[in-house]
Design a protein around this motif. Sequence first.
Motif, mmCIF file in Angstrom:
data_model
loop_
_atom_site.group_PDB
_atom_site.id
_atom_site.type_symbol
_atom_site.label_atom_id
_atom_site.label_comp_id
_atom_site.label_asym_id
_atom_site.label_seq_id
_atom_site.Cartn_x
_atom_site.Cartn_y
_atom_site.Cartn_z
ATOM 1 N N ALA A 18 0.979 -1.233 0.117
ATOM 2 C CA ALA A 18 -0.002 0.094 0.049
ATOM 3 C C ALA A 18 0.769 1.290 0.147
ATOM 4 O O ALA A 18 0.645 2.334 0.734
ATOM 5 C CB ALA A 18 -1.109 0.025 1.127
ATOM 6 N N GLU A 19 1.781 1.389 -0.740
ATOM 7 C CA GLU A 19 2.799 2.315 -1.073
ATOM 8 C C GLU A 19 2.719 2.786 -2.594
ATOM 9 O O GLU A 19 2.068 2.426 -3.100
ATOM 10 C CB GLU A 19 4.288 1.832 -0.722
ATOM 11 N N PRO A 20 3.184 4.116 -2.567
ATOM 12 C CA PRO A 20 2.822 4.909 -3.996
ATOM 13 C C PRO A 20 3.644 3.928 -4.829
ATOM 14 O O PRO A 20 4.944 3.828 -4.541
ATOM 15 C CB PRO A 20 3.304 6.300 -3.553
ATOM 16 N N ALA A 21 3.435 4.076 -6.066
ATOM 17 C CA ALA A 21 4.186 3.579 -7.274
ATOM 18 C C ALA A 21 5.202 4.158 -7.501
ATOM 19 O O ALA A 21 5.345 5.537 -7.433
ATOM 20 C CB ALA A 21 3.374 3.366 -8.514
ATOM 21 N N PRO A 22 6.430 3.523 -7.935
ATOM 22 C CA PRO A 22 7.573 4.261 -8.407
ATOM 23 C C PRO A 22 7.382 4.927 -9.552
ATOM 24 O O PRO A 22 6.566 4.702 -10.321
ATOM 25 C CB PRO A 22 8.804 3.131 -8.199
ATOM 26 N N PRO A 23 8.432 6.150 -9.802
ATOM 27 C CA PRO A 23 8.212 6.553 -11.210
ATOM 28 C C PRO A 23 8.583 5.578 -12.448
ATOM 29 O O PRO A 23 9.314 4.714 -12.297
ATOM 30 C CB PRO A 23 9.160 7.870 -11.307
ATOM 31 N N VAL A 24 7.942 5.856 -13.390
ATOM 32 C CA VAL A 24 8.383 5.259 -14.699
ATOM 33 C C VAL A 24 9.896 5.449 -14.969
ATOM 34 O O VAL A 24 10.351 6.509 -15.048
ATOM 35 C CB VAL A 24 7.228 5.671 -15.901
ATOM 36 N N PRO A 25 10.537 4.417 -15.651
ATOM 37 C CA PRO A 25 11.693 4.460 -15.894
ATOM 38 C C PRO A 25 11.842 5.895 -17.089
ATOM 39 O O PRO A 25 11.225 5.546 -18.154
ATOM 40 C CB PRO A 25 12.202 3.372 -16.544
ATOM 41 N N GLY A 26 12.819 6.709 -17.017
ATOM 42 C CA GLY A 26 12.912 7.466 -18.143
ATOM 43 C C GLY A 26 12.089 8.872 -17.767
ATOM 44 O O GLY A 26 12.219 9.753 -18.650
ATOM 45 N N ALA A 27 11.236 8.906 -16.781
ATOM 46 C CA ALA A 27 10.469 9.941 -16.650
ATOM 47 C C ALA A 27 11.010 11.345 -16.293
ATOM 48 O O ALA A 27 10.491 12.421 -16.684
ATOM 49 C CB ALA A 27 9.531 9.565 -15.450
ATOM 50 N N ARG A 28 12.217 11.123 -15.775
ATOM 51 C CA ARG A 28 12.915 12.389 -15.157
ATOM 52 C C ARG A 28 14.388 12.562 -15.941
ATOM 53 O O ARG A 28 15.285 13.083 -15.530
ATOM 54 C CB ARG A 28 13.075 12.253 -13.581
ATOM 55 N N ASP A 29 14.489 11.928 -16.878
ATOM 56 C CA ASP A 29 15.905 11.998 -17.619
ATOM 57 C C ASP A 29 16.060 13.320 -18.225
ATOM 58 O O ASP A 29 17.518 13.914 -18.085
ATOM 59 C CB ASP A 29 15.746 11.152 -18.916
ATOM 60 N N ILE A 30 14.990 14.218 -18.552
ATOM 61 C CA ILE A 30 15.410 15.492 -18.931
ATOM 62 C C ILE A 30 15.701 16.457 -17.986
ATOM 63 O O ILE A 30 16.831 17.139 -17.668
ATOM 64 C CB ILE A 30 14.184 16.199 -19.793
ATOM 65 N N GLU A 31 15.080 16.208 -16.614
ATOM 66 C CA GLU A 31 15.402 16.902 -15.395
ATOM 67 C C GLU A 31 16.970 16.574 -15.121
ATOM 68 O O GLU A 31 17.572 17.673 -14.659
ATOM 69 C CB GLU A 31 14.547 16.525 -14.422
ATOM 70 N N VAL A 32 17.328 15.406 -14.955
ATOM 71 C CA VAL A 32 18.710 14.893 -14.770
ATOM 72 C C VAL A 32 19.800 15.738 -15.594
ATOM 73 O O VAL A 32 20.661 16.215 -15.145
ATOM 74 C CB VAL A 32 18.774 13.551 -14.643
ATOM 75 N N LEU A 33 19.197 15.640 -17.000
ATOM 76 C CA LEU A 33 20.387 16.436 -17.930
ATOM 77 C C LEU A 33 20.449 17.820 -17.652
ATOM 78 O O LEU A 33 21.521 18.237 -17.830
ATOM 79 C CB LEU A 33 19.873 15.712 -19.490
ATOM 80 N N ARG A 34 19.226 18.396 -17.430
ATOM 81 C CA ARG A 34 19.307 19.653 -17.129
ATOM 82 C C ARG A 34 20.138 20.233 -15.981
ATOM 83 O O ARG A 34 20.851 20.991 -15.877
ATOM 84 C CB ARG A 34 17.966 20.439 -16.963
#
Length: 78
Positions: A18-34
Amino acid sequence: MNALQQHLLDSHRAARHAEPAPPVPGARDIEVLRAVRDHRRFRAVLAGHPATGRLRAALRRALGRDPRSWARTGWSAE
């Protein structure tokens, strides 16, 4: 195990606990690159180097060409 399989396993575990689902792979790639780009610019400023245009200048030095000639060879100055 690839990233999709790991994501499915983590999603299953989260649902069972009953925990929140993890983010989808690649969902934050642009944020990381920036963030990496911003950090590199910050480090350049601290070192006393220009913060922008370094990649373009390095390409210009490596190619030994005038940017105006890039249009004829398919290179873009942007």
